[in-house]
Design a protein around this motif. Structure first.
Motif, PDB file in Angstrom:
ATOM      1  N   ASP A   1      41.826  73.624 -30.158  1.00  0.00           N
ATOM      2  CA  ASP A   1      41.423  72.227 -30.340  1.00  0.00           C
ATOM      3  C   ASP A   1      40.497  71.761 -29.223  1.00  0.00           C
ATOM      4  O   ASP A   1      39.609  70.945 -29.451  1.00  0.00           O
ATOM      5  N   LEU A   2      40.701  72.262 -28.008  1.00  0.00           N
ATOM      6  CA  LEU A   2      39.804  71.921 -26.900  1.00  0.00           C
ATOM      7  C   LEU A   2      38.391  72.412 -27.188  1.00  0.00           C
ATOM      8  O   LEU A   2      37.418  71.692 -26.953  1.00  0.00           O
ATOM      9  N   GLY A   3      38.273  73.623 -27.712  1.00  0.00           N
ATOM     10  CA  GLY A   3      36.961  74.143 -28.087  1.00  0.00           C
ATOM     11  C   GLY A   3      36.312  73.304 -29.170  1.00  0.00           C
ATOM     12  O   GLY A   3      35.119  72.988 -29.102  1.00  0.00           O
ATOM     13  N   VAL A   4      37.092  72.920 -30.181  1.00  0.00           N
ATOM     14  CA  VAL A   4      36.570  72.079 -31.260  1.00  0.00           C
ATOM     15  C   VAL A   4      36.167  70.716 -30.700  1.00  0.00           C
ATOM     16  O   VAL A   4      35.104  70.180 -31.036  1.00  0.00           O
ATOM     17  N   TYR A   5      37.002  70.146 -29.847  1.00  0.00           N
ATOM     18  CA  TYR A   5      36.739  68.841 -29.232  1.00  0.00           C
ATOM     19  C   TYR A   5      35.402  68.844 -28.482  1.00  0.00           C
ATOM     20  O   TYR A   5      34.561  67.972 -28.684  1.00  0.00           O
ATOM     21  N   LEU A   6      35.213  69.832 -27.616  1.00  0.00           N
ATOM     22  CA  LEU A   6      33.974  69.905 -26.834  1.00  0.00           C
ATOM     23  C   LEU A   6      32.762  70.118 -27.732  1.00  0.00           C
ATOM     24  O   LEU A   6      31.702  69.520 -27.514  1.00  0.00           O
ATOM     25  N   THR A   7      32.918  70.951 -28.760  1.00  0.00           N
ATOM     26  CA  THR A   7      31.815  71.199 -29.685  1.00  0.00           C
ATOM     27  C   THR A   7      31.439  69.934 -30.448  1.00  0.00           C
ATOM     28  O   THR A   7      30.256  69.605 -30.590  1.00  0.00           O
ATOM     29  N   VAL A   8      32.431  69.205 -30.937  1.00  0.00           N
ATOM     30  CA  VAL A   8      32.160  67.989 -31.710  1.00  0.00           C
ATOM     31  C   VAL A   8      31.507  66.917 -30.842  1.00  0.00           C
ATOM     32  O   VAL A   8      30.535  66.284 -31.263  1.00  0.00           O
ATOM     33  N   VAL A   9      32.011  66.718 -29.633  1.00  0.00           N
ATOM     34  CA  VAL A   9      31.389  65.734 -28.737  1.00  0.00           C
ATOM     35  C   VAL A   9      29.947  66.143 -28.438  1.00  0.00           C
ATOM     36  O   VAL A   9      29.025  65.326 -28.501  1.00  0.00           O
ATOM     37  N   GLY A  10      29.742  67.427 -28.138  1.00  0.00           N
ATOM     38  CA  GLY A  10      28.400  67.908 -27.818  1.00  0.00           C
ATOM     39  C   GLY A  10      27.431  67.759 -28.974  1.00  0.00           C
ATOM     40  O   GLY A  10      26.310  67.273 -28.801  1.00  0.00           O
ATOM     41  N   VAL A  11      27.847  68.165 -30.172  1.00  0.00           N
ATOM     42  CA  VAL A  11      26.962  68.075 -31.341  1.00  0.00           C
ATOM     43  C   VAL A  11      26.679  66.621 -31.690  1.00  0.00           C
ATOM     44  O   VAL A  11      25.519  66.238 -31.933  1.00  0.00           O
ATOM     45  N   THR A  12      27.704  65.793 -31.726  1.00  0.00           N
ATOM     46  CA  THR A  12      27.525  64.390 -32.091  1.00  0.00           C
ATOM     47  C   THR A  12      26.592  63.677 -31.114  1.00  0.00           C
ATOM     48  O   THR A  12      25.664  62.973 -31.526  1.00  0.00           O
ATOM     49  N   MET A  13      26.820  63.872 -29.833  1.00  0.00           N
ATOM     50  CA  MET A  13      25.979  63.196 -28.845  1.00  0.00           C
ATOM     51  C   MET A  13      24.564  63.755 -28.832  1.00  0.00           C
ATOM     52  O   MET A  13      23.609  62.997 -28.640  1.00  0.00           O
ATOM     53  N   THR A  14      24.395  65.047 -29.065  1.00  0.00           N
ATOM     54  CA  THR A  14      23.051  65.620 -29.130  1.00  0.00           C
ATOM     55  C   THR A  14      22.275  65.032 -30.298  1.00  0.00           C
ATOM     56  O   THR A  14      21.099  64.661 -30.154  1.00  0.00           O
ATOM     57  N   ILE A  15      22.913  64.919 -31.453  1.00  0.00           N
ATOM     58  CA  ILE A  15      22.245  64.340 -32.626  1.00  0.00           C
ATOM     59  C   ILE A  15      21.888  62.876 -32.378  1.00  0.00           C
ATOM     60  O   ILE A  15      20.753  62.443 -32.620  1.00  0.00           O
ATOM     61  N   ILE A  16      22.839  62.100 -31.892  1.00  0.00           N
ATOM     62  CA  ILE A  16      22.602  60.664 -31.707  1.00  0.00           C
ATOM     63  C   ILE A  16      21.547  60.415 -30.633  1.00  0.00           C
ATOM     64  O   ILE A  16      20.663  59.569 -30.803  1.00  0.00           O
ATOM     65  N   LEU A  17      21.600  61.164 -29.530  1.00  0.00           N
ATOM     66  CA  LEU A  17      20.597  60.968 -28.480  1.00  0.00           C
ATOM     67  C   LEU A  17      19.221  61.460 -28.913  1.00  0.00           C
ATOM     68  O   LEU A  17      18.204  60.896 -28.502  1.00  0.00           O
ATOM     69  N   SER A  18      19.178  62.485 -29.749  1.00  0.00           N
ATOM     70  CA  SER A  18      17.883  62.945 -30.276  1.00  0.00           C
ATOM     71  C   SER A  18      17.259  61.884 -31.166  1.00  0.00           C
ATOM     72  O   SER A  18      16.051  61.636 -31.100  1.00  0.00           O
ATOM     73  N   ILE A  19      18.070  61.256 -31.988  1.00  0.00           N
ATOM     74  CA  ILE A  19      17.562  60.176 -32.847  1.00  0.00           C
ATOM     75  C   ILE A  19      17.137  58.986 -31.996  1.00  0.00           C
ATOM     76  O   ILE A  19      16.103  58.362 -32.253  1.00  0.00           O
ATOM     77  N   ALA A  20      17.917  58.655 -30.989  1.00  0.00           N
ATOM     78  CA  ALA A  20      17.604  57.499 -30.140  1.00  0.00           C
ATOM     79  C   ALA A  20      16.327  57.722 -29.340  1.00  0.00           C
ATOM     80  O   ALA A  20      15.591  56.772 -29.066  1.00  0.00           O
ATOM     81  N   ASN A  21      16.048  58.959 -28.946  1.00  0.00           N
ATOM     82  CA  ASN A  21      14.858  59.247 -28.148  1.00  0.00           C
ATOM     83  C   ASN A  21      13.612  59.491 -28.983  1.00  0.00           C
ATOM     84  O   ASN A  21      12.536  59.640 -28.437  1.00  0.00           O
ATOM     85  N   ASP A  22      13.740  59.538 -30.300  1.00  0.00           N
ATOM     86  CA  ASP A  22      12.607  59.748 -31.186  1.00  0.00           C
ATOM     87  C   ASP A  22      11.803  58.459 -31.286  1.00  0.00           C
ATOM     88  O   ASP A  22      12.251  57.476 -31.862  1.00  0.00           O
ATOM     89  N   ARG A  23      10.641  58.443 -30.724  1.00  0.00           N
ATOM     90  CA  ARG A  23       9.819  57.231 -30.648  1.00  0.00           C
ATOM     91  C   ARG A  23       8.797  57.138 -31.776  1.00  0.00           C
ATOM     92  O   ARG A  23       8.040  56.193 -31.858  1.00  0.00           O
ATOM     93  N   ASN A  24       8.703  58.123 -32.642  1.00  0.00           N
ATOM     94  CA  ASN A  24       7.671  58.131 -33.696  1.00  0.00           C
ATOM     95  C   ASN A  24       8.026  57.281 -34.840  1.00  0.00           C
ATOM     96  O   ASN A  24       8.816  56.953 -35.427  1.00  0.00           O
TER      97      ASN A  24
END
Length: 142
Positions: free
Chosen positions: A119-142
């Motif tokens: 579950d720790l592995g799943v937890y870290l993966t989910v936080v990492g993927v979710t935040m990477t997606i959201i921050l990528s969308i937030a930083n997209d200026r086009n």
């Protein structure tokens, strides 16, 4: 850029993020016996971090939480795979769970299960993927 008075947002964010993080820890640790686990705990943690980004801004939160979320994905996947492969070492099928009761100094008799490591592995993966997606969308200026 117009500076808004967001005192109410920042004040409530502090309280709400604390509650979300506490609830995510509860869900994480309750996961192998009750509904919850690494996936939903990770989503709750990501929600708390996104709320902090919205209230305080990108630069302020990056100073407080200097984490590369892409590295978090790799660490989570590594932990999950090693937990599953660890069953082979003991001669069990892949992802077999085992547990035992231990007498811990403060907590007393406590059950410790290998499912928590997965579950720790799943937890870290989910936080990492979710935040990477959201921050990528937030930083997209086009």
């Amino acid at each position: 850029m117009v500076k808004t008075n967001d005192l109410i947002l920042r004040t409530t964010t502090t309280l709400i993020a604390f509650i979300l993080l506490g609830f995510s820890m509860y869900l994480f640790f309750a996961g192998h016996n009750k509904p919850g686990g690494g996936f939903i705990g990770g989503l709750m943690t990501a929600a708390a971090i996104v709320l902090m980004y919205m209230a305080y801004g990108m630069e302020a939160v990056r100073k407080i939480i200097p984490i590369n979320f892409r590295h978090m994905i790799a660490a989570g996947l590594l932990i999950a795979v090693l937990t599953g492969a660890g069953s082979f070492v003991l001669g069990e099928p892949f992802l077999s769970q085992s547990f035992a009761y231990f007498q811990l100094p403060i907590l007393g008799k406590t059950e410790l299960a290998t499912a928590v490591l997965f579950d720790l592995g799943v937890y870290l993966t989910v936080v990492g993927v979710t935040m990477t997606i959201i921050l990528s969308i937030a930083n997209d200026r086009n």
